[in-house]
Design a protein around this motif. Structure first.
Motif, PDB file in Angstrom:
ATOM      1  N   HIS A   1      -2.445  -1.215  -3.499  1.00  0.00           N
ATOM      2  CA  HIS A   1      -3.516  -0.323  -3.010  1.00  0.00           C
ATOM      3  C   HIS A   1      -2.956   1.086  -2.792  1.00  0.00           C
ATOM      4  O   HIS A   1      -1.760   1.253  -2.556  1.00  0.00           O
ATOM      5  CB  HIS A   1      -4.086  -0.813  -1.679  1.00  0.00           C
ATOM      6  CG  HIS A   1      -4.140  -2.300  -1.541  1.00  0.00           C
ATOM      7  ND1 HIS A   1      -5.048  -3.081  -2.229  1.00  0.00           N
ATOM      8  CD2 HIS A   1      -3.399  -3.169  -0.806  1.00  0.00           C
ATOM      9  CE1 HIS A   1      -4.862  -4.353  -1.902  1.00  0.00           C
ATOM     10  NE2 HIS A   1      -3.873  -4.436  -1.049  1.00  0.00           N
ATOM     11  N   VAL A   2      -3.869   2.057  -2.778  1.00  0.00           N
ATOM     12  CA  VAL A   2      -3.451   3.438  -2.508  1.00  0.00           C
ATOM     13  C   VAL A   2      -4.361   4.036  -1.441  1.00  0.00           C
ATOM     14  O   VAL A   2      -5.574   3.822  -1.462  1.00  0.00           O
ATOM     15  CB  VAL A   2      -3.555   4.323  -3.782  1.00  0.00           C
ATOM     16  CG1 VAL A   2      -3.176   5.773  -3.470  1.00  0.00           C
ATOM     17  CG2 VAL A   2      -2.676   3.790  -4.901  1.00  0.00           C
TER      18      VAL A   2
ATOM     19  N   LEU B   1      -1.097   8.599 -10.142  1.00  0.00           N
ATOM     20  CA  LEU B   1      -1.576   9.076  -8.829  1.00  0.00           C
ATOM     21  C   LEU B   1      -2.310  10.398  -8.972  1.00  0.00           C
ATOM     22  O   LEU B   1      -3.374  10.608  -8.369  1.00  0.00           O
ATOM     23  CB  LEU B   1      -0.393   9.273  -7.873  1.00  0.00           C
ATOM     24  CG  LEU B   1       0.090   8.059  -7.081  1.00  0.00           C
ATOM     25  CD1 LEU B   1       1.331   8.436  -6.289  1.00  0.00           C
ATOM     26  CD2 LEU B   1      -0.985   7.515  -6.159  1.00  0.00           C
TER      27      LEU B   1
ATOM     28  N   THR C   1      -1.181   0.919  -8.671  1.00  0.00           N
ATOM     29  CA  THR C   1      -0.695   2.256  -9.036  1.00  0.00           C
ATOM     30  C   THR C   1       0.758   2.381  -8.606  1.00  0.00           C
ATOM     31  O   THR C   1       1.084   2.032  -7.466  1.00  0.00           O
ATOM     32  CB  THR C   1      -1.524   3.356  -8.308  1.00  0.00           C
ATOM     33  OG1 THR C   1      -2.907   3.029  -8.422  1.00  0.00           O
ATOM     34  CG2 THR C   1      -1.280   4.726  -8.890  1.00  0.00           C
ATOM     35  N   ASP C   2       1.596   2.871  -9.478  1.00  0.00           N
ATOM     36  CA  ASP C   2       3.022   3.088  -9.156  1.00  0.00           C
ATOM     37  C   ASP C   2       3.684   1.851  -8.551  1.00  0.00           C
ATOM     38  O   ASP C   2       4.546   1.962  -7.665  1.00  0.00           O
ATOM     39  CB  ASP C   2       3.179   4.256  -8.158  1.00  0.00           C
ATOM     40  CG  ASP C   2       2.966   5.604  -8.832  1.00  0.00           C
ATOM     41  OD1 ASP C   2       2.406   5.620  -9.946  1.00  0.00           O
ATOM     42  OD2 ASP C   2       3.357   6.629  -8.243  1.00  0.00           O
TER      43      ASP C   2
ATOM     44  N   THR D   1       0.833  -1.220   0.000  1.00  0.00           N
ATOM     45  CA  THR D   1       0.000   0.000   0.000  1.00  0.00           C
ATOM     46  C   THR D   1       0.859   1.258   0.000  1.00  0.00           C
ATOM     47  O   THR D   1       1.807   1.359   0.783  1.00  0.00           O
ATOM     48  CB  THR D   1      -0.917   0.007   1.248  1.00  0.00           C
ATOM     49  OG1 THR D   1      -1.672  -1.192   1.225  1.00  0.00           O
ATOM     50  CG2 THR D   1      -1.856   1.200   1.261  1.00  0.00           C
ATOM     51  N   LEU D   2       0.508   2.193  -0.836  1.00  0.00           N
ATOM     52  CA  LEU D   2       1.191   3.484  -0.859  1.00  0.00           C
ATOM     53  C   LEU D   2       0.273   4.512  -0.182  1.00  0.00           C
ATOM     54  O   LEU D   2      -0.907   4.619  -0.538  1.00  0.00           O
ATOM     55  CB  LEU D   2       1.477   3.902  -2.302  1.00  0.00           C
ATOM     56  CG  LEU D   2       2.203   5.234  -2.471  1.00  0.00           C
ATOM     57  CD1 LEU D   2       3.601   5.185  -1.855  1.00  0.00           C
ATOM     58  CD2 LEU D   2       2.312   5.605  -3.963  1.00  0.00           C
TER      59      LEU D   2
END
Ligand code: BES
Ligand code: ZN
Ligand code: ZN
Length: 504
Positions: free
Chosen positions: A74-75, A41, A69-70, A18-19
């Motif tokens: 998860h974000v 993002l 993403t990236d 996770t970011l």
């Protein structure tokens, strides 16, 4: 002293679970402010903004599960509030908000976009320290007296946070993280002492905890027993202890980080491990909260341990008079008179105003060592709750220069203090009838100020002194700050005291 979270700083990872990205509200505009984000993002955030599901407000979060993403699965976006008011409190609140969401989503490993934390703060090391403290403080819980869950799934999971930067983190950032860990570990230690029930936190246990915590540091701990306390003419502490089956203790913690200098600062904390009021007994409703009456003492002990572990180049001494206030057969009776260590006589009209009694001798003793300043901290009066509620700690001093230092230290630590009145009227109210002083005022008004005026009678006139009343802020009954878990001791003023000791 253990955390259920580990925090590290490193160069940004390119993949992971996770970011976490922090965002604030651009001042004056509606739009969300972030550092430069990747295209993916930025698109995600701008969509959320136009869908009006995320605006960067304080305590706001938005989670994208299974949305690669990236390089992350998860974000999580977390709001910090208005850009111009992003301070240590906002960062700590952000840490608490992120943890609440991540835990609900059963995420144990996460990467924080380091550049998103430094918004509104020039010094990123400061931001990292405040944020990491927020993480450590938010995971605190007092669960040692709960039976252990048999089901492995219900066990507390260790969390792992990494704060990732575009380049390898600087030495200043690494140091900031170390500081955050020491300070919050000590604040959490103060909370654990406070949360321990009265039968698990007697004066003897409190003293042993101070000895144990000082192991491996340069702290010298000395503990006086009942006989020594009496021999040293601590009439107030001895009188309060009379009513209890538990023996009192006087804890002295000395730290010499600047051995070639004589200058030192003194902290004195009320270590009343349970206050039923004595013969002037309290009503039973909420009386269980009086296990927290030793929070001032706990916070002094924790401050001392933190200063030693940080290796600060200053000299500091902590003093904690500790006893229960009970109704045993030998308990002091209303009207009884004691002689304090400085020879002043005090008539005790209300045995529930006991904090000032045990502090009186400790303040005299601290004054004898001629420190550059004395700070005492105590859950002293119910009246401070009426005046300031649960948010602000009341500070009493006649020394305006000292008040400035205190305000500066509290600002740096992101804790709230408020200057309260203390003058000759209040002293007048504390004059005794058949003794020099009385422990309660003739009228019921300004009870926190008259209590402070009483304490003042035991401090050497030449020594700058301030009294901190934490009866409203010592434990959390209101969940004011999300990084102070519900219903727990706060460890308030530990961070301010660490700053303050360096300012004198
Ligand atoms: N420990 C209490 C103060 C307190 C009350 C702390 C409520 C937190 C919440 C203190 O010893 C006390 O009982 N003070 C009395 C003084 C009064 C008798 C002059 C009080 O505030 O009622
Ligand atoms: Zn009391
Ligand atoms: Zn008390």
């Amino acid at each position: 002293m253990s955390h259920t979270i580990t925090v590290s700083v490193s160069k940004r990872a390119t993949q992971g679970s996770t970011l976490v990205v922090f965002a604030s509200k651009a001042s004056g505009k509606k739009s969300v402010a972030t550092p430069k984000l990747s295209k993916d993002l930025a698109a995600l955030l701008s969509q959320a903004e136009s869908d009006e599901i995320f605006s960067g407000s304080k305590k706001e979060s938005l989670f994208f599960r299974a949305h690669p993403t990236d390089g992350f699965d998860h974000v999580l976006f977390v709001g910090l509030g208005e850009s111009k008011s992003v301070n240590g409190d906002a960062l700590k609140t952000g840490a608490a908000t992120a943890l609440t969401k991540l835990r609900a989503e059963k995420i144990t490993h996460f990467e924080v976009l380091g550049s998103s934390l430094t918004l509104g703060q020039k010094d990123s090391a400061e931001a990292v320290q405040a944020f990491a403290e927020g993480l450590y403080l938010s995971v605190y819980e007092y669960s040692e007296l709960k039976s252990k869950p048999k089901d492995d799934k219900k066990k507390n999971k260790e969390l792992h946070a990494t704060i990732g930067f575009d380049q390898a983190p600087s030495a200043a950032i690494k140091k900031a993280l170390e500081r955050a860990e020491i300070i919050s570990e000590c604040q959490n230690f103060a909370r654990r002492l406070g949360d321990s029930p009265g039968n698990y936190m007697t004066p003897t246990i409190l003293a042993n905890e101070a000895i144990k915590a000082a192991k491996g540091t340069k702290l010298k701990v000395t503990v006086w027993d009942k006989a020594r306390i009496k021999k040293e003419r601590f009439g107030g502490l001895s009188m309060v202890a009379q009513g209890s089956a538990q023996d009192p203790r006087f804890i002295i913690m000395e730290y010499k980080g600047a051995p070639s200098s004589k200058k030192h600062v003194a902290f004195v904390g009320k270590g009343l491990t349970f206050d039923c009021g004595g013969i002037s007994i309290k009503p039973s409703s909420s009386m269980e909260e009086m296990k927290y009456d030793m929070c001032g003492g706990a916070n002094v002990i924790a401050t001392m341990v933190a200063i030693a572990k940080l290796g600060l180049k200053i000299n500091v001494t902590g003093y904690v008079p500790s006893t229960e206030n009970m109704t045993g057969p030998a308990a002091a009776k209303p009207g009884d008179v004691y002689i304090a260590r400085n020879g002043k006589s005090v008539e005790v009209f209300n045995t529930d105003a006991e904090g000032r009694l045990i502090l009186s001798d400790a303040l005299v003793y601290a004054s004898e060592k001629k420190p550059a300043a004395i700070f005492d901290i105590a859950t002293l009066t119910g009246a401070i709750l009426m005046a300031l509620g649960n948010h602000y700690t009341g500070v009493f001093t006649r020394d305006q220069k000292l008040m400035k230092d205190i305000q500066g230290a509290a600002d740096a630590a992101c804790e709230l203090v408020w200057g309260m009145p203390l003058d000759d009227f209040h002293v007048e109210d504390m004059k005794g009838t058949h003794a020099d002083l009385c422990n309660i005022s003739g009228n019921r008004l300004a009870g926190s100020s008259t209590a402070a005026a009483f304490l003042e009678q035991f401090v050497d006139e030449d020594i700058p002194w301030a009294h901190f009343d934490i009866a409203g802020t010592g434990w959390n009954t209101n969940n004011r700050f999300p990084y102070h878990p519900k219903k727990c001791a706060t460890g308030i003023m530990v961070r301010t005291f660490i700053e303050l000791a360096q300012k004198i």
